[in-house]
Design an enzyme around this catalytic site. Structure first.
Site, PDB file in Angstrom:
ATOM      1  CE  LYS A 213      50.701 -78.658  13.289  1.00 48.19           C
ATOM      2  NZ  LYS A 213      51.128 -79.170  14.672  1.00 48.19           N
ATOM      3  CD  GLU A 219      35.809 -73.091  13.292  1.00 48.70           C
ATOM      4  OE1 GLU A 219      36.695 -73.924  12.361  1.00 48.70           O
ATOM      5  OE2 GLU A 219      35.846 -73.203  14.399  1.00 48.70           O
ATOM      6  N   GLY A 274      50.052 -75.853  17.783  1.00 50.37           N
ATOM      7  CA  GLY A 274      49.326 -74.674  17.303  1.00 50.37           C
ATOM      8  C   GLY A 274      49.379 -73.380  18.227  1.00 50.37           C
ATOM      9  NE  ARG A 275      48.214 -76.464  23.848  1.00 45.91           N
ATOM     10  CZ  ARG A 275      47.871 -77.628  23.271  1.00 45.91           C
ATOM     11  NH1 ARG A 275      47.236 -77.277  22.128  1.00 45.91           N
ATOM     12  NH2 ARG A 275      48.175 -78.597  23.544  1.00 45.91           N
ATOM     13  CD  GLU A 360      44.161 -75.981  22.052  1.00 42.33           C
ATOM     14  OE1 GLU A 360      43.951 -74.658  22.183  1.00 42.33           O
ATOM     15  OE2 GLU A 360      44.373 -76.506  21.325  1.00 42.33           O
ATOM     16  CG  HIS A 391      36.489 -49.734  38.510  1.00 46.49           C
ATOM     17  ND1 HIS A 391      36.141 -48.704  39.239  1.00 46.49           N
ATOM     18  CD2 HIS A 391      37.814 -49.415  38.421  1.00 46.49           C
ATOM     19  CE1 HIS A 391      37.265 -47.753  39.569  1.00 46.49           C
ATOM     20  NE2 HIS A 391      38.245 -48.410  38.935  1.00 46.49           N
ATOM     21  CE  LYS A 519      40.710 -77.889  14.541  1.00 48.45           C
ATOM     22  NZ  LYS A 519      42.182 -77.585  13.954  1.00 48.45           N
TER      23      LYS A 519
HETATM   24  C1  G6Q Z   1      46.163 -75.163  19.156  1.00 52.39           C
HETATM   25  C2  G6Q Z   1      45.142 -76.010  18.414  1.00 52.39           C
HETATM   26  C3  G6Q Z   1      44.112 -75.302  17.767  1.00 52.39           C
HETATM   27  C4  G6Q Z   1      44.595 -74.906  16.495  1.00 52.39           C
HETATM   28  C5  G6Q Z   1      43.562 -74.482  15.781  1.00 52.39           C
HETATM   29  C6  G6Q Z   1      43.638 -73.971  14.333  1.00 52.39           C
HETATM   30  O1  G6Q Z   1      47.185 -75.785  19.793  1.00 52.39           O
HETATM   31  O2  G6Q Z   1      45.275 -77.201  17.869  1.00 52.39           O
HETATM   32  O3  G6Q Z   1      43.746 -73.901  18.531  1.00 52.39           O
HETATM   33  O4  G6Q Z   1      45.555 -74.016  16.333  1.00 52.39           O
HETATM   34  O5  G6Q Z   1      42.312 -75.422  15.729  1.00 52.39           O
HETATM   35  O6  G6Q Z   1      44.253 -74.950  13.460  1.00 52.39           O
HETATM   36  P1  G6Q Z   1      44.803 -74.809  12.380  1.00 52.39           P
HETATM   37  O7  G6Q Z   1      45.982 -74.041  12.382  1.00 52.39           O
HETATM   38  O8  G6Q Z   1      45.343 -76.052  11.647  1.00 52.39           O
HETATM   39  O9  G6Q Z   1      43.978 -74.010  11.096  1.00 52.39           O
END
Ligand code: G6Q
Length: 557
Positions: A213, A219, A274-275, A360, A391, A519
């Site tokens: 996003k 990463e 994001g989520r 989150e 199990h 981050k």
């Molecule tokens: C989701 C969070 C988090 C995010 C990641 C990746 O709700 O904000 O999981 O999606 O940190 O972020 P980017 O898409 O900006 O790389």
């Protein structure tokens, strides 16, 4: 602000809890033949049996009816008003000054949903159409790699919300995947993740999706850079990157700076968390995998659950019911975790997906106005598919000291009918919820052991160990088949459950300052790790770890 514990329904629920503390689940069933029919619901292809919960029903009126009291709490908390605000683009993410309009992503083409006065639906469908057209080109073999070969492998590079949703959904819908295309997901900055993935694919036939996003996530950018290096180590030229790298992001500038042509970028908007972004262009791997038609089915299942959440009265509203049960167990009955047990192997990443969605969103301890929350908020969510879990960790849910409300999720029909496997799966699922509820009394254990010829002495030695307390609650959620529409509805069931819980707790479900902290911290510590100096600016433990790593890795200047 409405502190939940100040609401009249909260006190009424506390009194009700005290008055009904001794009523067991088995007693509730024995005294009420209509219980299963009364405590169930169905919408958007999802059926929920919530009768195996600590809910009393009373002909005498609301005071004895747990569900009615919980609904009253939802009403007093303003769940309906908050829901309507979310759907109409209100600022429901106040700490980031944004609406949260993932619901618009699955709205039909003719819907009218406004942000700052503009209808966002046409732009959503424009991107969706581009995503689908691109996916068609890759799926048909028309989109060719730099040596003229069709794409065979898709590698999605992203993390968190830019990874878990597409990963979970492509696993969940594995039977619908394209025969030629293999999907891979690289999220971890641990080089092993990318290296092991690249070993399984070839540069001539691999398409990388860089999904971020913000397009600033450490990463993802590290993995994207290394993937591009790996690609260019083949016979490919820089100009060939355009055929093998596409981006999904809200940040066109950073995408261009990275070297991806913005013609090969699929955008979305800052009001998509994001989520909650699976429904946006972040779903590109899903569209590539299952095809545009199936993805549109998934969106329509999601939209059907949206409509149910908006239109059904709170009393028969499935996401609201699930949320109220979680509030009941978390705030009144002392439970601290919630188990997701899918009896569907393809849903093996669903608990991890819900872990992010729930923890989150509702892992918060201040109210919307910033004051401290004095009641428990989001529980710990965890799980693994059954029957495997039986199990392993199921021991604790049957006989451990924690009471762990459980959601069993099972399709009635298998996508891979195989002998009597599905009957075995269903039988195990239903048997577990029954056993958790019924338990096994000491007398039953004694009778069972005596019938097996065990000596009286041995029976008394083992009876405690073989007794099950029972009275452990669960929901059972069924769908006909776990097809794209059913999966869409199932995900949204939980999205709105989480939203409803947050509305009751008066917390902010759409921000994630804890994730943002991670981050920032990593950047600061990285500078010290690679700086080549003895570090003294942190606490003694962090200094010690950094200095030890530097010495042992022999990278000190
Ligand atoms: C989701 C969070 C988090 C995010 C990641 C990746 O709700 O904000 O999981 O999606 O940190 O972020 P980017 O898409 O900006 O790389």
């Amino acid at each position: 602000m409405s502190r939940p514990e100040d609401l009249p329904a909260w006190s009424a629920l506390e009194a009700h809890r005290d008055a009904t503390a001794d009523v067991s689940l088995t007693t509730l069933f024995e005294s009420d033949p209509g219980r299963f029919d009364a405590l169930q619901g169905e919408a958007a292809g999802i059926f929920i049996d919530f009768s195996k919960n600590h809910l009393t029903r009373s002909a005498a009126g609301a005071a004895g009816d747990t569900h009615a009291l919980l609904v009253q709490l939802a009403r007093e908390s303003g769940v309906e008003e908050k829901r309507d605000s979310m759907f109409s683009g209100g600022i429901v993410n106040p700490t980031e000054h944004r609406p949260s309009l993932h619901t618009a992503l699955r709205a039909p083409r003719d819907a009218d949903i406004r942000v700052d006065g503009d209808n966002v639906v046409p732009a959503i469908h424009e991107v969706l159409d581009r995503v689908c057209a691109f996916a068609d080109r890759v799926r048909s073999g028309e989109w060719l790699g730099f040596t003229g070969k069709p794409i065979t492998d898709i590698v999605n590079i992203g993390i968190g919300g830019s990874d878990l949703g597409p990963l979970m959904a492509t696993e969940a819908l594995a039977p619908f995947l394209h025969d030629r295309l293999n999907l891979h997901f690289v999220s971890n900055v641990d080089g092993s993740h990318l290296v092991s993935t690249c070993k399984r694919v070839g540069p001539e036939t691999t398409l990388f999706i860089i999904a971020s996003k913000t397009f600033t996530t450490q990463e993802t950018l590290a993995n994207a850079r290394s993937a591009r290096e790996w690609f260019l180590e083949s016979k490919a030229q820089t100009a060939d990157v355009a055929k093998h790298f596409v981006a999904v992001s809200t940040n066109a500038e950073a995408v261009a700076e990275f070297g991806i042509d913005t013609d090969n970028m699929f955008g979305f908007w800052d009001w998509v968390g994001g989520r909650y972004s699976l429904w946006s262009a972040i779903g590109l791997p899903v569209v590539l995998g299952i095809g545009p038609e199936n993805f549109r089915q998934m969106l329509s299942g999601a939209h059907a659950m949206d409509r149910h959440f908006v239109e059904a009265p709170l009393e028969s509203n499935l996401p609201v019911t699930l949320a109220l049960l979680t509030v009941w167990y978390t705030n009144f009955l002392g439970c601290t975790s919630h188990l997701i047990a899918p009896y569907d192997q393809y849903l093996h990443r669903f608990p991890a997906y819900l872990q992010q969605l729930t923890m989150e969103s509702n892992g918060k301890s201040v109210h919307l106005d910033g004051s401290r929350v004095d009641v428990e908020t989001g529980p710990i969510v965890w799980g693994e598919p059954g029957t495997n879990g039986q199990h392993a960790y199921f021991q604790l849910i049957h006989q451990g000291t924690h009471v762990i409300p459980t959601d069993f999720i099972v399709p009635l029909e298998s996508l891979n009918p195989l002998g009597d496997h599905h009957e075995l799966l269903l039988a195990n699922c239903f048997a577990q919820s029954e056993a958790l509820m019924r338990g096994k009394s000491p007398d039953e254990v004694r009778a069972e052991m005596a019938a097996a010829g065990t000596s009286a002495e041995e029976i008394e030695r083992l009876v405690g160990h073989r007794t099950f307390p029972g009275d452990r609650p669960s929901n059972t959620i069924t769908v006909q088949r776990m097809d794209p529409a059913a999966l869409g509805a199932l995900i949204v069931l939980y999205e709105h459950k989480v939203f409803t819980e947050a509305a009751i707790w008066d917390i902010a479900p759409f921000d994630q300052w804890g994730v943002e902290l991670g981050k920032q911290l990593a950047k600061a510590v990285l500078a010290d790790l690679v700086g080549g100096r003895t570090v003294t600016s942190h606490d003694a433990s962090t200094n010690g770890l950094l200095n030890r790593a530097t010495q042992k890795r022999n990278i000190q200047a």
